[in-house]
Design a protein around this motif. Structure first.
Motif, PDB file in Angstrom:
ATOM      1  N   THR A   4       0.813  -1.211   0.000  1.00 17.92           N
ATOM      2  CA  THR A   4       0.000   0.000   0.000  1.00 17.92           C
ATOM      3  C   THR A   4       0.851   1.267   0.000  1.00 17.92           C
ATOM      4  OG1 THR A   4      -0.223   0.079   2.421  1.00 17.92           O
ATOM      5  CG2 THR A   4      -1.897  -1.161   1.188  1.00 17.92           C
ATOM      6  N   GLN A   5       2.125   1.153   0.379  1.00 17.12           N
ATOM      7  CA  GLN A   5       3.031   2.298   0.388  1.00 17.12           C
ATOM      8  C   GLN A   5       3.718   2.503  -0.959  1.00 17.12           C
ATOM      9  OE1 GLN A   5       3.314   4.471   2.905  1.00 17.12           O
ATOM     10  NE2 GLN A   5       1.768   3.285   3.980  1.00 17.12           N
ATOM     11  N   LEU A   6       3.532   1.589  -1.886  1.00 13.12           N
ATOM     12  CA  LEU A   6       4.230   1.642  -3.171  1.00 13.12           C
ATOM     13  C   LEU A   6       3.434   2.408  -4.221  1.00 13.12           C
ATOM     14  CD1 LEU A   6       5.648  -1.985  -3.266  1.00 13.12           C
ATOM     15  CD2 LEU A   6       6.805   0.134  -2.592  1.00 13.12           C
TER      16      LEU A   6
ATOM     17  N   GLU B 188       9.557   7.061   2.112  1.00 12.16           N
ATOM     18  CA  GLU B 188       8.162   6.862   2.524  1.00 12.16           C
ATOM     19  C   GLU B 188       7.701   5.436   2.209  1.00 12.16           C
ATOM     20  OE1 GLU B 188       3.732   8.556   1.320  1.00 12.16           O
ATOM     21  OE2 GLU B 188       5.502   9.565   0.544  1.00 12.16           O
ATOM     22  N   ALA B 189       8.178   4.892   1.101  1.00 11.43           N
ATOM     23  CA  ALA B 189       7.816   3.536   0.688  1.00 11.43           C
ATOM     24  C   ALA B 189       8.621   2.477   1.446  1.00 11.43           C
ATOM     25  CB  ALA B 189       8.024   3.373  -0.806  1.00 11.43           C
ATOM     26  N   GLY B 190       9.620   2.903   2.233  1.00  8.51           N
ATOM     27  CA  GLY B 190      10.420   1.956   2.996  1.00  8.51           C
ATOM     28  C   GLY B 190      11.748   1.618   2.364  1.00  8.51           C
ATOM     29  N   LEU B 191      12.131   2.356   1.343  1.00 11.32           N
ATOM     30  CA  LEU B 191      13.384   2.077   0.639  1.00 11.32           C
ATOM     31  C   LEU B 191      14.483   3.028   1.110  1.00 11.32           C
ATOM     32  CD1 LEU B 191      11.792   1.503  -2.813  1.00 11.32           C
ATOM     33  CD2 LEU B 191      13.341  -0.102  -1.726  1.00 11.32           C
ATOM     34  N   ASP B 192      15.186   2.625   2.140  1.00 12.51           N
ATOM     35  CA  ASP B 192      16.338   3.402   2.603  1.00 12.51           C
ATOM     36  C   ASP B 192      17.569   2.948   1.821  1.00 12.51           C
ATOM     37  OD1 ASP B 192      16.981   0.922   3.690  1.00 12.51           O
ATOM     38  OD2 ASP B 192      16.648   1.541   5.758  1.00 12.51           O
ATOM     39  N   SER B 193      18.725   3.476   2.153  1.00 10.97           N
ATOM     40  CA  SER B 193      19.926   3.160   1.371  1.00 10.97           C
ATOM     41  C   SER B 193      20.275   1.675   1.429  1.00 10.97           C
ATOM     42  CB  SER B 193      21.099   4.016   1.819  1.00 10.97           C
ATOM     43  OG  SER B 193      21.371   3.812   3.185  1.00 10.97           O
ATOM     44  N   LEU B 194      20.055   1.020   2.557  1.00 10.84           N
ATOM     45  CA  LEU B 194      20.330  -0.415   2.652  1.00 10.84           C
ATOM     46  C   LEU B 194      19.368  -1.201   1.756  1.00 10.84           C
ATOM     47  CD1 LEU B 194      21.803  -2.820   3.846  1.00 10.84           C
ATOM     48  CD2 LEU B 194      20.246  -2.725   5.795  1.00 10.84           C
ATOM     49  N   ALA B 195      18.099  -0.827   1.772  1.00 10.04           N
ATOM     50  CA  ALA B 195      17.115  -1.513   0.929  1.00 10.04           C
ATOM     51  C   ALA B 195      17.434  -1.323  -0.552  1.00 10.04           C
ATOM     52  CB  ALA B 195      15.711  -1.006   1.242  1.00 10.04           C
ATOM     53  N   LEU B 196      17.933  -0.140  -0.923  1.00 12.87           N
ATOM     54  CA  LEU B 196      18.305   0.097  -2.326  1.00 12.87           C
ATOM     55  C   LEU B 196      19.497  -0.772  -2.728  1.00 12.87           C
ATOM     56  CD1 LEU B 196      17.827   3.948  -2.673  1.00 12.87           C
ATOM     57  CD2 LEU B 196      16.420   2.134  -3.676  1.00 12.87           C
ATOM     58  N   ALA B 197      20.453  -0.947  -1.816  1.00 14.06           N
ATOM     59  CA  ALA B 197      21.592  -1.822  -2.108  1.00 14.06           C
ATOM     60  C   ALA B 197      21.120  -3.267  -2.272  1.00 14.06           C
ATOM     61  CB  ALA B 197      22.631  -1.714  -0.998  1.00 14.06           C
ATOM     62  N   GLU B 198      20.195  -3.688  -1.406  1.00 15.43           N
ATOM     63  CA  GLU B 198      19.635  -5.035  -1.512  1.00 15.43           C
ATOM     64  C   GLU B 198      18.862  -5.178  -2.826  1.00 15.43           C
ATOM     65  OE1 GLU B 198      17.529  -6.544   1.953  1.00 15.43           O
ATOM     66  OE2 GLU B 198      18.692  -5.156   3.184  1.00 15.43           O
ATOM     67  N   LEU B 199      18.128  -4.134  -3.203  1.00 17.13           N
ATOM     68  CA  LEU B 199      17.377  -4.167  -4.451  1.00 17.13           C
ATOM     69  C   LEU B 199      18.319  -4.318  -5.645  1.00 17.13           C
ATOM     70  CD1 LEU B 199      14.799  -3.912  -6.124  1.00 17.13           C
ATOM     71  CD2 LEU B 199      15.024  -1.427  -5.930  1.00 17.13           C
ATOM     72  N   ALA B 200      19.407  -3.587  -5.647  1.00 16.13           N
ATOM     73  CA  ALA B 200      20.379  -3.698  -6.742  1.00 16.13           C
ATOM     74  C   ALA B 200      20.893  -5.129  -6.844  1.00 16.13           C
ATOM     75  CB  ALA B 200      21.536  -2.719  -6.533  1.00 16.13           C
TER      76      ALA B 200
END
Length: 78
Positions: free
Chosen positions: A18-20, A28-40
């Motif tokens: 629901t945040q996406l 706001e969607a929950g994507l901090d720098s660690l989450a972005l690295a994990e996403l990559a």
């Protein structure tokens, strides 16, 4: 947003669907720098080459989705 990206964000990174919203900021969607690295890393595992730097330049979920879609269309799959 591609279904592949949505699956990664919800299933692998455990973000609240629901945040996406397209206009939501990444934090706001929950994507901090660690989450972005994990996403990559998760994208790379699936053969989609998007750098950490490129992901960090996105400011909204819509920007992120466009970046991934562009990588897919450009044939940047390994």
């Amino acid at each position: 947003m591609t279904s592949e990206l949505a699956r990664i964000l919800v299933d692998d990174l455990h973000l609240d669907q629901t945040q996406l919203r397209p206009d939501a900021g990444l934090e706001e969607a929950g994507l901090d720098s660690l989450a972005l690295a994990e996403l990559a890393a998760l994208l790379a595992e699936r053969g989609v080459d998007v750098s950490d730097d490129a992901l960090h330049k996105a400011t909204t979920v819509e920007d992120l989705a466009a970046l991934v879609e562009t990588a897919l269309r450009a044939g940047e799959r390994r």
